[in-house]
Scaffold this motif. Sequence first.
Motif, PDB file in Angstrom:
ATOM      1  N   VAL A  37      61.482  85.133  45.609  1.00 19.34           N
ATOM      2  CA  VAL A  37      60.242  85.350  46.356  1.00 19.34           C
ATOM      3  C   VAL A  37      59.116  84.485  45.773  1.00 19.34           C
ATOM      4  O   VAL A  37      58.288  83.965  46.512  1.00 19.34           O
ATOM      5  CB  VAL A  37      59.866  86.855  46.400  1.00 19.34           C
ATOM      6  CG1 VAL A  37      59.458  87.373  45.043  1.00 19.34           C
ATOM      7  CG2 VAL A  37      58.773  87.113  47.415  1.00 19.34           C
ATOM      8  N   VAL A  40      59.490  80.976  47.150  1.00 21.35           N
ATOM      9  CA  VAL A  40      59.024  80.906  48.535  1.00 21.35           C
ATOM     10  C   VAL A  40      57.494  80.886  48.579  1.00 21.35           C
ATOM     11  O   VAL A  40      56.896  80.086  49.312  1.00 21.35           O
ATOM     12  CB  VAL A  40      59.580  82.078  49.372  1.00 21.35           C
ATOM     13  CG1 VAL A  40      59.025  82.047  50.785  1.00 21.35           C
ATOM     14  CG2 VAL A  40      61.100  82.046  49.383  1.00 21.35           C
ATOM     15  N   LYS A  41      56.861  81.740  47.798  1.00 20.56           N
ATOM     16  CA  LYS A  41      55.390  81.770  47.763  1.00 20.56           C
ATOM     17  C   LYS A  41      54.833  80.421  47.316  1.00 20.56           C
ATOM     18  O   LYS A  41      53.895  79.897  47.917  1.00 20.56           O
ATOM     19  CB  LYS A  41      54.900  82.871  46.820  1.00 20.56           C
ATOM     20  CG  LYS A  41      55.022  84.251  47.384  1.00 20.56           C
ATOM     21  CD  LYS A  41      54.485  85.283  46.403  1.00 20.56           C
ATOM     22  CE  LYS A  41      54.652  86.687  46.935  1.00 20.56           C
ATOM     23  NZ  LYS A  41      54.140  87.699  46.007  1.00 20.56           N
ATOM     24  N   ALA A  44      55.317  77.740  50.041  1.00 23.46           N
ATOM     25  CA  ALA A  44      54.361  77.946  51.136  1.00 23.46           C
ATOM     26  C   ALA A  44      52.970  77.461  50.740  1.00 23.46           C
ATOM     27  O   ALA A  44      52.281  76.813  51.537  1.00 23.46           O
ATOM     28  CB  ALA A  44      54.333  79.423  51.532  1.00 23.46           C
ATOM     29  N   GLN A  45      52.559  77.741  49.506  1.00 26.63           N
ATOM     30  CA  GLN A  45      51.255  77.267  49.037  1.00 26.63           C
ATOM     31  C   GLN A  45      51.204  75.745  49.030  1.00 26.63           C
ATOM     32  O   GLN A  45      50.192  75.151  49.409  1.00 26.63           O
ATOM     33  CB  GLN A  45      50.971  77.794  47.634  1.00 26.63           C
ATOM     34  CG  GLN A  45      50.691  79.273  47.578  1.00 26.63           C
ATOM     35  CD  GLN A  45      50.599  79.777  46.149  1.00 26.63           C
ATOM     36  OE1 GLN A  45      50.974  79.101  45.197  1.00 26.63           O
ATOM     37  NE2 GLN A  45      50.109  81.001  46.000  1.00 26.63           N
ATOM     38  N   LYS A  50      51.083  80.142  55.398  1.00 26.33           N
ATOM     39  CA  LYS A  50      51.048  81.512  54.886  1.00 26.33           C
ATOM     40  C   LYS A  50      52.439  81.962  54.458  1.00 26.33           C
ATOM     41  O   LYS A  50      53.388  81.859  55.235  1.00 26.33           O
ATOM     42  CB  LYS A  50      50.518  82.468  55.942  1.00 26.33           C
ATOM     43  CG  LYS A  50      49.061  82.281  56.250  1.00 26.33           C
ATOM     44  CD  LYS A  50      48.614  83.312  57.255  1.00 26.33           C
ATOM     45  CE  LYS A  50      47.153  83.135  57.596  1.00 26.33           C
ATOM     46  NZ  LYS A  50      46.720  84.142  58.568  1.00 26.33           N
ATOM     47  N   TYR A  51      52.530  82.445  53.244  1.00 27.36           N
ATOM     48  CA  TYR A  51      53.802  82.971  52.742  1.00 27.36           C
ATOM     49  C   TYR A  51      54.257  84.153  53.591  1.00 27.36           C
ATOM     50  O   TYR A  51      55.434  84.275  53.925  1.00 27.36           O
ATOM     51  CB  TYR A  51      53.664  83.388  51.276  1.00 27.36           C
ATOM     52  CG  TYR A  51      54.663  84.446  50.883  1.00 27.36           C
ATOM     53  CD1 TYR A  51      56.005  84.127  50.726  1.00 27.36           C
ATOM     54  CD2 TYR A  51      54.277  85.771  50.727  1.00 27.36           C
ATOM     55  CE1 TYR A  51      56.935  85.092  50.405  1.00 27.36           C
ATOM     56  CE2 TYR A  51      55.199  86.735  50.405  1.00 27.36           C
ATOM     57  CZ  TYR A  51      56.529  86.390  50.239  1.00 27.36           C
ATOM     58  OH  TYR A  51      57.444  87.349  49.931  1.00 27.36           O
ATOM     59  N   GLU A  52      53.303  85.014  53.926  1.00 24.55           N
ATOM     60  CA  GLU A  52      53.629  86.248  54.647  1.00 24.55           C
ATOM     61  C   GLU A  52      54.244  85.983  56.015  1.00 24.55           C
ATOM     62  O   GLU A  52      54.927  86.830  56.569  1.00 24.55           O
ATOM     63  CB  GLU A  52      52.379  87.123  54.815  1.00 24.55           C
ATOM     64  CG  GLU A  52      51.753  87.565  53.519  1.00 24.55           C
ATOM     65  CD  GLU A  52      50.782  86.534  52.934  1.00 24.55           C
ATOM     66  OE1 GLU A  52      50.564  85.460  53.531  1.00 24.55           O
ATOM     67  OE2 GLU A  52      50.250  86.808  51.850  1.00 24.55           O
ATOM     68  N   SER A  54      56.232  83.236  56.756  1.00 24.84           N
ATOM     69  CA  SER A  54      57.206  82.167  56.599  1.00 24.84           C
ATOM     70  C   SER A  54      58.585  82.723  56.274  1.00 24.84           C
ATOM     71  O   SER A  54      58.718  83.824  55.761  1.00 24.84           O
ATOM     72  CB  SER A  54      56.778  81.218  55.474  1.00 24.84           C
ATOM     73  OG  SER A  54      55.561  80.597  55.793  1.00 24.84           O
ATOM     74  N   THR A  66      64.888  86.951  50.091  1.00 25.51           N
ATOM     75  CA  THR A  66      64.042  86.731  48.921  1.00 25.51           C
ATOM     76  C   THR A  66      64.302  87.775  47.841  1.00 25.51           C
ATOM     77  O   THR A  66      63.679  87.731  46.792  1.00 25.51           O
ATOM     78  CB  THR A  66      62.553  86.768  49.316  1.00 25.51           C
ATOM     79  OG1 THR A  66      62.272  88.015  49.936  1.00 25.51           O
ATOM     80  CG2 THR A  66      62.208  85.638  50.258  1.00 25.51           C
ATOM     81  N   LEU A  83      61.705  75.601  54.983  1.00 20.80           N
ATOM     82  CA  LEU A  83      60.633  76.591  55.118  1.00 20.80           C
ATOM     83  C   LEU A  83      60.151  76.547  56.557  1.00 20.80           C
ATOM     84  O   LEU A  83      59.796  75.478  57.074  1.00 20.80           O
ATOM     85  CB  LEU A  83      59.482  76.262  54.165  1.00 20.80           C
ATOM     86  CG  LEU A  83      58.285  77.201  54.210  1.00 20.80           C
ATOM     87  CD1 LEU A  83      58.648  78.549  53.588  1.00 20.80           C
ATOM     88  CD2 LEU A  83      57.107  76.590  53.473  1.00 20.80           C
ATOM     89  N   PRO A  85      57.433  78.419  59.144  1.00 20.35           N
ATOM     90  CA  PRO A  85      56.409  79.421  59.453  1.00 20.35           C
ATOM     91  C   PRO A  85      56.925  80.304  60.587  1.00 20.35           C
ATOM     92  O   PRO A  85      57.465  79.798  61.574  1.00 20.35           O
ATOM     93  CB  PRO A  85      55.208  78.591  59.899  1.00 20.35           C
ATOM     94  CG  PRO A  85      55.438  77.248  59.285  1.00 20.35           C
ATOM     95  CD  PRO A  85      56.929  77.066  59.282  1.00 20.35           C
TER      96      PRO A  85
END
Length: 95
Positions: A37, A40-41, A44-45, A50-52, A54, A66, A83, A85
């Motif tokens: 996880v 992934v965060k 995304a950054q 947005k991680y939430e 994706s 994750t 990745l 979104p």
Amino acid sequence: MSSQNDSKGKVSFKVVLASDPKLPYKIIKVPEKAPFVAVVKFAAQQFKVKYETSAIITNDGFGVSTKQDAGSVFLKHGQELRLIPRDRVGSTVFI
């Protein structure tokens, strides 16, 4: 400290932003025991999404959970991941 010791216990992923036609990618190197996880965060950054909202999938289109460590993901799915979104993924209908 040698560079061999620095890379011991680490895995690297090539994460491609699948929603961009240019298919940009980032190479992310993390400890094997790192929670996926967090990978992934971070990815995304790096892509400014947005991680939430994706998801990570394999090149074959299979979703990657994750809820495992980075080493397990690497062994099961390999180095190349995508990745996406979630606004680009099909919608869910609740009945």
